[in-house]
Design an enzyme around this catalytic site. Structure first.
Site, PDB file in Angstrom:
ATOM      1  N   LYS A  14       0.839  -1.211   0.000  1.00  0.00           N
ATOM      2  CA  LYS A  14       0.000   0.000   0.000  1.00  0.00           C
ATOM      3  C   LYS A  14       0.871   1.256   0.000  1.00  0.00           C
ATOM      4  CE  LYS A  14      -2.162  -0.828   3.983  1.00  0.00           C
ATOM      5  NZ  LYS A  14      -1.731  -2.119   4.503  1.00  0.00           N
ATOM      6  N   ARG A  88      -9.696   0.657   9.144  1.00  0.00           N
ATOM      7  CA  ARG A  88      -9.222  -0.713   9.377  1.00  0.00           C
ATOM      8  C   ARG A  88     -10.288  -1.545  10.071  1.00  0.00           C
ATOM      9  NH1 ARG A  88      -3.355   0.260   9.264  1.00  0.00           N
ATOM     10  NH2 ARG A  88      -2.189  -1.655   9.581  1.00  0.00           N
ATOM     11  N   ARG A 127      11.484  -5.709   4.027  1.00  0.00           N
ATOM     12  CA  ARG A 127      11.218  -4.273   3.833  1.00  0.00           C
ATOM     13  C   ARG A 127      12.236  -3.392   4.555  1.00  0.00           C
ATOM     14  NH1 ARG A 127       5.217  -2.071   4.621  1.00  0.00           N
ATOM     15  NH2 ARG A 127       5.382  -2.985   6.713  1.00  0.00           N
ATOM     16  N   ARG A 160      11.387  -1.700   9.991  1.00  0.00           N
ATOM     17  CA  ARG A 160      10.436  -1.285  11.028  1.00  0.00           C
ATOM     18  C   ARG A 160      10.468  -2.285  12.179  1.00  0.00           C
ATOM     19  NH1 ARG A 160       4.733   0.008   8.194  1.00  0.00           N
ATOM     20  NH2 ARG A 160       4.069  -1.314   9.906  1.00  0.00           N
ATOM     21  N   ARG A 171      -0.068  -9.296  13.360  1.00  0.00           N
ATOM     22  CA  ARG A 171      -0.729  -8.238  12.574  1.00  0.00           C
ATOM     23  C   ARG A 171      -1.634  -8.861  11.515  1.00  0.00           C
ATOM     24  NH1 ARG A 171       4.413  -5.875  10.532  1.00  0.00           N
ATOM     25  NH2 ARG A 171       3.239  -4.413   9.274  1.00  0.00           N
TER      26      ARG A 171
HETATM   27  P1  AMP Z   1       0.806   0.246   9.248  1.00  0.00           P
HETATM   28  O1  AMP Z   1       1.952   1.197   9.115  1.00  0.00           O
HETATM   29  O2  AMP Z   1      -0.379   0.643   8.436  1.00  0.00           O
HETATM   30  O3  AMP Z   1       1.222  -1.179   9.019  1.00  0.00           O
HETATM   31  O4  AMP Z   1       0.331   0.331  10.786  1.00  0.00           O
HETATM   32  C1  AMP Z   1       1.200  -0.012  11.851  1.00  0.00           C
HETATM   33  C2  AMP Z   1       0.406  -0.183  13.134  1.00  0.00           C
HETATM   34  O5  AMP Z   1      -0.253   1.048  13.462  1.00  0.00           O
HETATM   35  C3  AMP Z   1      -0.722  -1.210  13.071  1.00  0.00           C
HETATM   36  O6  AMP Z   1      -0.247  -2.514  13.319  1.00  0.00           O
HETATM   37  C4  AMP Z   1      -1.650  -0.697  14.165  1.00  0.00           C
HETATM   38  O7  AMP Z   1      -1.167  -1.028  15.451  1.00  0.00           O
HETATM   39  C5  AMP Z   1      -1.541   0.808  14.023  1.00  0.00           C
HETATM   40  N1  AMP Z   1      -2.574   1.386  13.116  1.00  0.00           N
HETATM   41  C6  AMP Z   1      -2.366   1.937  11.886  1.00  0.00           C
HETATM   42  N2  AMP Z   1      -3.526   2.363  11.343  1.00  0.00           N
HETATM   43  C7  AMP Z   1      -4.492   2.063  12.246  1.00  0.00           C
HETATM   44  C8  AMP Z   1      -5.907   2.229  12.259  1.00  0.00           C
HETATM   45  N3  AMP Z   1      -6.579   2.785  11.228  1.00  0.00           N
HETATM   46  N4  AMP Z   1      -6.588   1.801  13.364  1.00  0.00           N
HETATM   47  C9  AMP Z   1      -5.943   1.262  14.413  1.00  0.00           C
HETATM   48  N5  AMP Z   1      -4.616   1.053  14.459  1.00  0.00           N
HETATM   49  C10 AMP Z   1      -3.880   1.450  13.385  1.00  0.00           C
END
Ligand code: AMP
Length: 215
Positions: A14, A88, A127, A160, A171
């Protein structure tokens, strides 16, 4: 051009697709993960966020709603924006619909990137991201010219904290439980476009471009 919501398992690409579309069309890239990671990690809020992220769980809706509502009032979204990582959950999707009305936002399309768990894990474990400009690389599939250094800005590349096998699996389970129901939800609302992805052939810009042009 329509605004875009990306739905996909963790590490499906994404962020990379968002970067490409932002460069080409001037979209603003709104990643809730990046917004959360930019909160001061020593503040009370930052500590709460990090504790949740460390377990692979979602951060509370209240925190996300506040961050996203503030972000969607900035000037740079006027030419269109990409939501990467939000909504989400169904609750977040309903809240977004309310924001569309409240802030008078443009119509949007939901792009679902379909990818297997194995391929997503391979992407997560390889990554690398630039600590300065955020550009994303992969240790094997998309290497920088010089190891550890960003081609674009010379910044250093790191993985990360949550891109390890144990957290990726958590996740992914969170994704299946909380986020996957959105696929049916948006299908019923006639908003969903599915883009298949597999080990050999990944999504191209052209596939995405077809769906973002206004009717
Ligand atoms: P990402 O960078 O999108 O993979 O997000 C990393 C982490 O941030 C996720 O595993 C969640 O813990 C948190 N997170 C990101 N977006 C959301 C969301 N819309 N709602 C809740 N937690 C989020």
């Amino acid at each position: 051009m329509k605004n875009i919501i990306f739905i996909a398992p963790p590490a499906a690409g994404k962020g990379t697709q968002s970067e490409l579309l932002c460069e080409k069309y001037g979209y603003a890239h709104i990643s809730t993960g990046d917004l959360l990671r930019s909160v001061n990690p020593t503040s009370e809020l930052g500590i709460e966020i990090n504790n949740l992220m460390k377990t692979g769980s979602l951060v509370s809706d209240e925190i996300i709603f506040k961050l996203i509502e503030e972000r969607l009032q900035k000037e740079d979204i006027k030419n269109g924006f990409i939501l990467d990582g939000f909504p989400r959950t169904i609750k977040q999707a309903i809240a977004y619909e309310e924001l569309v009305n409240k802030l008078n936002l443009k119509d949007y399309v939901v792009i679902y990137i379909k990818i297997s768990e194995n391929e997503a894990m391979n992407r997560a474990l390889g990554r690398l991201g630039c600590t300065s400009c955020g550009k994303i690389y992969h240790k094997v599939n998309s290497k920088p010219k010089t190891e550890g250094i960003c081609d674009v800005c010379g910044g250093s590349l790191t993985s990360r904290d949550d891109d390890n096998e144990e957290l990726f699996k958590k996740r992914f389970v969170t994704y299946l439980e909380k986020t996957q129901p959105l696929i049916d939800y948006y299908k019923k609302a006639n908003k969903l476009v599915e883009i298949p992805s597999n080990d050999d052939k990944y999504i191209t810009n052209e596939m995405i471009e077809k769906v973002i042009i206004d009717d």
